[in-house]
Write a protein that holds these residues in place. Sequence first.
Motif, PDB file in Angstrom:
ATOM      1  N   UNK A   1     -57.121 -27.770  48.078  1.00 47.60           N
ATOM      2  CA  UNK A   1     -56.140 -28.030  49.401  1.00 47.60           C
ATOM      3  C   UNK A   1     -55.527 -26.479  49.894  1.00 47.60           C
ATOM      4  N   UNK A   2     -54.771 -26.317  50.794  1.00 50.30           N
ATOM      5  CA  UNK A   2     -54.113 -25.230  51.363  1.00 50.30           C
ATOM      6  C   UNK A   2     -53.253 -24.420  50.283  1.00 50.30           C
ATOM      7  N   UNK A   3     -52.960 -25.378  49.176  1.00 51.41           N
ATOM      8  CA  UNK A   3     -51.819 -24.692  48.354  1.00 51.41           C
ATOM      9  C   UNK A   3     -52.517 -24.671  46.922  1.00 51.41           C
ATOM     10  N   UNK A   4     -53.446 -25.477  46.592  1.00 50.30           N
ATOM     11  CA  UNK A   4     -53.869 -25.522  45.099  1.00 50.30           C
ATOM     12  C   UNK A   4     -55.305 -25.795  44.961  1.00 50.30           C
ATOM     13  N   UNK A   5     -55.958 -25.387  43.929  1.00 47.10           N
ATOM     14  CA  UNK A   5     -57.292 -25.874  43.636  1.00 47.10           C
ATOM     15  C   UNK A   5     -57.627 -25.962  42.260  1.00 47.10           C
ATOM     16  N   UNK A   6     -58.426 -26.773  41.733  1.00 48.50           N
ATOM     17  CA  UNK A   6     -58.929 -26.944  40.421  1.00 48.50           C
ATOM     18  C   UNK A   6     -59.370 -28.187  40.005  1.00 48.50           C
ATOM     19  N   UNK A   7     -59.543 -28.450  38.482  1.00 48.49           N
ATOM     20  CA  UNK A   7     -60.075 -29.921  38.142  1.00 48.49           C
ATOM     21  C   UNK A   7     -58.831 -30.723  37.848  1.00 48.49           C
ATOM     22  N   UNK A   8     -59.121 -31.830  38.084  1.00 44.86           N
ATOM     23  CA  UNK A   8     -57.876 -32.870  37.984  1.00 44.86           C
ATOM     24  C   UNK A   8     -57.921 -33.376  36.546  1.00 44.86           C
ATOM     25  N   UNK A   9     -56.904 -33.321  35.714  1.00 38.70           N
ATOM     26  CA  UNK A   9     -56.810 -33.588  34.280  1.00 38.70           C
ATOM     27  C   UNK A   9     -56.114 -35.257  34.417  1.00 38.70           C
ATOM     28  N   UNK A  10     -54.984 -35.279  34.903  1.00 47.63           N
ATOM     29  CA  UNK A  10     -54.267 -36.524  35.090  1.00 47.63           C
ATOM     30  C   UNK A  10     -53.489 -36.805  36.418  1.00 47.63           C
ATOM     31  N   UNK A  11     -53.600 -37.994  36.771  1.00 46.04           N
ATOM     32  CA  UNK A  11     -52.892 -38.212  38.008  1.00 46.04           C
ATOM     33  C   UNK A  11     -51.649 -39.102  37.700  1.00 46.04           C
ATOM     34  N   UNK A  12     -50.170 -38.726  37.812  1.00 43.28           N
ATOM     35  CA  UNK A  12     -49.225 -39.643  37.418  1.00 43.28           C
ATOM     36  C   UNK A  12     -48.716 -39.937  38.772  1.00 43.28           C
ATOM     37  N   UNK A  13     -47.369 -40.574  38.364  1.00 41.64           N
ATOM     38  CA  UNK A  13     -46.545 -41.206  39.505  1.00 41.64           C
ATOM     39  C   UNK A  13     -45.860 -39.966  40.131  1.00 41.64           C
ATOM     40  N   UNK A  14     -45.296 -39.048  39.490  1.00 45.67           N
ATOM     41  CA  UNK A  14     -44.674 -38.168  40.114  1.00 45.67           C
ATOM     42  C   UNK A  14     -45.274 -36.694  40.292  1.00 45.67           C
ATOM     43  N   UNK A  15     -46.379 -36.340  39.465  1.00 40.94           N
ATOM     44  CA  UNK A  15     -47.207 -35.111  39.673  1.00 40.94           C
ATOM     45  C   UNK A  15     -48.580 -35.223  39.306  1.00 40.94           C
ATOM     46  N   UNK A  16     -49.553 -34.361  39.836  1.00 41.64           N
ATOM     47  CA  UNK A  16     -50.819 -34.267  39.220  1.00 41.64           C
ATOM     48  C   UNK A  16     -51.219 -33.010  38.332  1.00 41.64           C
ATOM     49  N   UNK A  17     -51.705 -33.289  37.042  1.00 41.58           N
ATOM     50  CA  UNK A  17     -51.965 -31.961  36.274  1.00 41.58           C
ATOM     51  C   UNK A  17     -53.347 -31.663  36.547  1.00 41.58           C
ATOM     52  N   UNK A  18     -53.546 -30.402  36.787  1.00 44.56           N
ATOM     53  CA  UNK A  18     -54.756 -29.976  36.959  1.00 44.56           C
ATOM     54  C   UNK A  18     -55.030 -28.506  36.150  1.00 44.56           C
ATOM     55  N   UNK A  19     -56.263 -28.177  36.046  1.00 44.68           N
ATOM     56  CA  UNK A  19     -56.721 -26.740  35.295  1.00 44.68           C
ATOM     57  C   UNK A  19     -57.562 -26.163  36.110  1.00 44.68           C
TER      58      UNK A  19
END
Length: 279
Positions: free
Chosen positions: A138-156
């Motif tokens: 995206x315009x702000x972040x990039x990486x591999x998706x680890x977990x999609x939560x209700x509040x935030x998405x964890x990435x590597x």
Amino acid sequence: MDDQAANIVVATRTALDQASALAVQYGFSLLGAIILLIGGWLLAGVISRSAYRVISRIRGIDETLASFFQNVLHYSLLILVFITVLGQFGVQTASIIAALGAAGLAIGLALQGTLQNIAAGIMLLILRPFRVGEYIETTNVKGYIKEIGLFATEMRTADGLYLMAPNSTLWNTPILNHSREPDRRQQLSVAMGEKIDIDLARETILDILKADQRIKAAPAPKVYLDDLSADQAVLDVEYWTVTSSWSDVRHDVVSKLKARLAEPDITIKTAAGVGGSDE
């Protein structure tokens, strides 16, 4: 004296009769409330679990989202049971409902940013613009998706760093998914000096591409002259390969091109804006 004693006895009997009537009345109300509370608690659990099984069977619904809907339904039913139990004792439930509504509004205003993340998380889990294991940008972040939560998405990130992105920042911006499509195009630019035989270089590049089994035969690889100036010519190289091996194929092709086109004034680079990030 006898009249006074008689009045006391009558008053005592009246008080006992009233207490007995109240005990019977509220005793039945209390018993009904206990039965209603236990039955409502069990029924809320059965309904919420059944709803979870139904929702989880829907295609595209994530387990996290199904659990969220189950919990919302479960606690909503418990609140309804609690209000009904209070109604058994003559409590005005309308005022309680109004108070709960006002409290919910106040909490919603106080947690506006958090609720935005929850709403964005629900939409991300339903629409699935990305899944666990995919590489996004995206315009702000990039990486591999680890977990999609209700509040935030964890990435590597590509270099192994942990990254947590609020869901609202991912939902409100265009998402470039590098892993979703099965095939992906690569474009390279080969800049050569004016003394290089352009036709021979083009045939050599096509031979290298066709010899690599990982490169798709359809669409066929293309090598064409893109720019010609007084001191150099630029050949554009395009080919398609499987997305999972896109990066490895690019590295191998660049190495083979450099080895076969062994000239000091040849430069090979990835075309800007086409190849994307090297994940």
